[in-house]
Design a protein around this motif. Sequence first.
Motif, PDB file in Angstrom:
ATOM      1  N   ARG A 216       0.861  -1.186   0.000  1.00 20.16           N
ATOM      2  CA  ARG A 216       0.000   0.000   0.000  1.00 20.16           C
ATOM      3  C   ARG A 216       0.895   1.232   0.000  1.00 20.16           C
ATOM      4  NH1 ARG A 216      -3.276   3.610   2.631  1.00 20.16           N
ATOM      5  NH2 ARG A 216      -2.275   3.467   4.675  1.00 20.16           N
TER       6      ARG A 216
ATOM      7  N   THR B 203       3.034   1.957   7.765  1.00 22.54           N
ATOM      8  CA  THR B 203       4.139   1.012   7.975  1.00 22.54           C
ATOM      9  C   THR B 203       5.455   1.588   7.452  1.00 22.54           C
ATOM     10  OG1 THR B 203       2.574  -0.807   7.882  1.00 22.54           O
ATOM     11  CG2 THR B 203       4.872  -1.364   7.432  1.00 22.54           C
TER      12      THR B 203
ATOM     13  N   TYR C 241      -3.642  -6.595   8.475  1.00 19.36           N
ATOM     14  CA  TYR C 241      -4.709  -6.615   7.480  1.00 19.36           C
ATOM     15  C   TYR C 241      -5.563  -7.857   7.762  1.00 19.36           C
ATOM     16  CZ  TYR C 241      -2.178  -3.162   4.523  1.00 19.36           C
ATOM     17  OH  TYR C 241      -1.535  -2.042   4.024  1.00 19.36           O
TER      18      TYR C 241
HETATM   19  C1  LIG Z   1      -6.936  -4.618   3.661  1.00 17.09           C
HETATM   20  C2  LIG Z   1      -6.842  -3.992   5.019  1.00 17.09           C
HETATM   21  C3  LIG Z   1      -7.224  -4.699   6.140  1.00 17.09           C
HETATM   22  C4  LIG Z   1      -7.114  -4.144   7.416  1.00 17.09           C
HETATM   23  N1  LIG Z   1      -7.409  -4.905   8.519  1.00 17.09           N
HETATM   24  C5  LIG Z   1      -7.191  -4.395   9.754  1.00 17.09           C
HETATM   25  C6  LIG Z   1      -7.348  -5.212  10.919  1.00 17.09           C
HETATM   26  O1  LIG Z   1      -7.654  -6.384  10.849  1.00 17.09           O
HETATM   27  N2  LIG Z   1      -7.123  -4.638  12.131  1.00 17.09           N
HETATM   28  C7  LIG Z   1      -6.716  -3.323  12.268  1.00 17.09           C
HETATM   29  O2  LIG Z   1      -6.511  -2.866  13.394  1.00 17.09           O
HETATM   30  N3  LIG Z   1      -6.543  -2.547  11.178  1.00 17.09           N
HETATM   31  C8  LIG Z   1      -6.752  -3.048   9.941  1.00 17.09           C
HETATM   32  N4  LIG Z   1      -6.505  -2.265   8.839  1.00 17.09           N
HETATM   33  C9  LIG Z   1      -6.075  -0.885   9.019  1.00 17.09           C
HETATM   34  C10 LIG Z   1      -4.548  -0.780   9.141  1.00 17.09           C
HETATM   35  O3  LIG Z   1      -4.162  -1.251  10.417  1.00 17.09           O
HETATM   36  C11 LIG Z   1      -4.157   0.674   8.951  1.00 17.09           C
HETATM   37  O4  LIG Z   1      -4.283   0.969   7.562  1.00 17.09           O
HETATM   38  C12 LIG Z   1      -2.791   1.059   9.481  1.00 17.09           C
HETATM   39  O5  LIG Z   1      -2.534   2.388   9.065  1.00 17.09           O
HETATM   40  C13 LIG Z   1      -1.645   0.164   9.049  1.00 17.09           C
HETATM   41  O6  LIG Z   1      -1.679  -0.098   7.674  1.00 17.09           O
HETATM   42  P1  LIG Z   1      -0.811   0.711   6.585  1.00 17.09           P
HETATM   43  O7  LIG Z   1       0.617   0.456   6.903  1.00 17.09           O
HETATM   44  O8  LIG Z   1      -1.266   0.149   5.275  1.00 17.09           O
HETATM   45  O9  LIG Z   1      -1.130   2.172   6.725  1.00 17.09           O
HETATM   46  C14 LIG Z   1      -6.633  -2.811   7.559  1.00 17.09           C
HETATM   47  C15 LIG Z   1      -6.258  -2.087   6.415  1.00 17.09           C
HETATM   48  C16 LIG Z   1      -6.337  -2.652   5.161  1.00 17.09           C
HETATM   49  C17 LIG Z   1      -5.868  -1.864   3.955  1.00 17.09           C
END
Ligand SMILES: Cc1cc2nc3c(=O)[nH]c(=O)nc-3n(C[C@H](O)[C@H](O)[C@H](O)COP(=O)(O)O)c2cc1C
Length: 173
Positions: free
Chosen positions: A10, A15, A79
């Motif tokens: 993403r 991250t 995710y």
């Molecule tokens: C496909 C997807 C699934 C996700 N599932 C979860 C989850 O199970 N639990 C949660 O706390 N956040 C979930 N998130 C949110 C992510 O924790 C959040 O986007 C956070 O910023 C870390 O992801 P990033 O590094 O993509 O920004 C999800 C995000 C995406 C894109």
Amino acid sequence: MISIIVGTNRKNSETLRVAKYYQKTLEDRSEDCQILDLANLPHDFVYTALYGAQNEEFNTLVEQYIFSVEKLIVVTPEYNGSFPGVMKAFIDGWNPRRVFNKWVALVGVSSGRQGNARGMDDLTNVFNYLKINVIPIKPPMSQISDLLNENNEVADDGMKGMINMQLDLLLEK
Ligand SMILES: Cc1cc2nc3c(=O)[nH]c(=O)nc-3n(C[C@H](O)[C@H](O)[C@H](O)COP(=O)(O)O)c2cc1C
């Protein structure tokens, strides 16, 4: 040299911000490191680089960021309750004979409360299967928007302490 892997494709992920925090922390300790963001893998690698298929760009990245280093930091977001599928596909593209005995430090990132604790356990199983050693301290960086400030710093002393203890263990290997 330590490789820091951003375990999602993403773009501009939280991250990646955490990976940059680790990079700065390592640089402050005069340690060399390099970041691989999975957003920069060849976009077709799942079809062109796995199961014996040869993708030169993928091979070059894996050589530089995985095979040629002894220590890794793998930062993965949560995710759907675990680490992203692209990270597993990336691992499936490694030659298992070239990762034996490396050390890895895991970091979890989530917007929710769990900090990808379960995903880090899942990754631990995969890495242990590959005979890669996992540092037992695994910071769960939950509610990430509160944890990292706009200058990309961790303000929480407890979390900072945990990250420093984890890095102490990785660096002494
Ligand atoms: C496909 C997807 C699934 C996700 N599932 C979860 C989850 O199970 N639990 C949660 O706390 N956040 C979930 N998130 C949110 C992510 O924790 C959040 O986007 C956070 O910023 C870390 O992801 P990033 O590094 O993509 O920004 C999800 C995000 C995406 C894109």
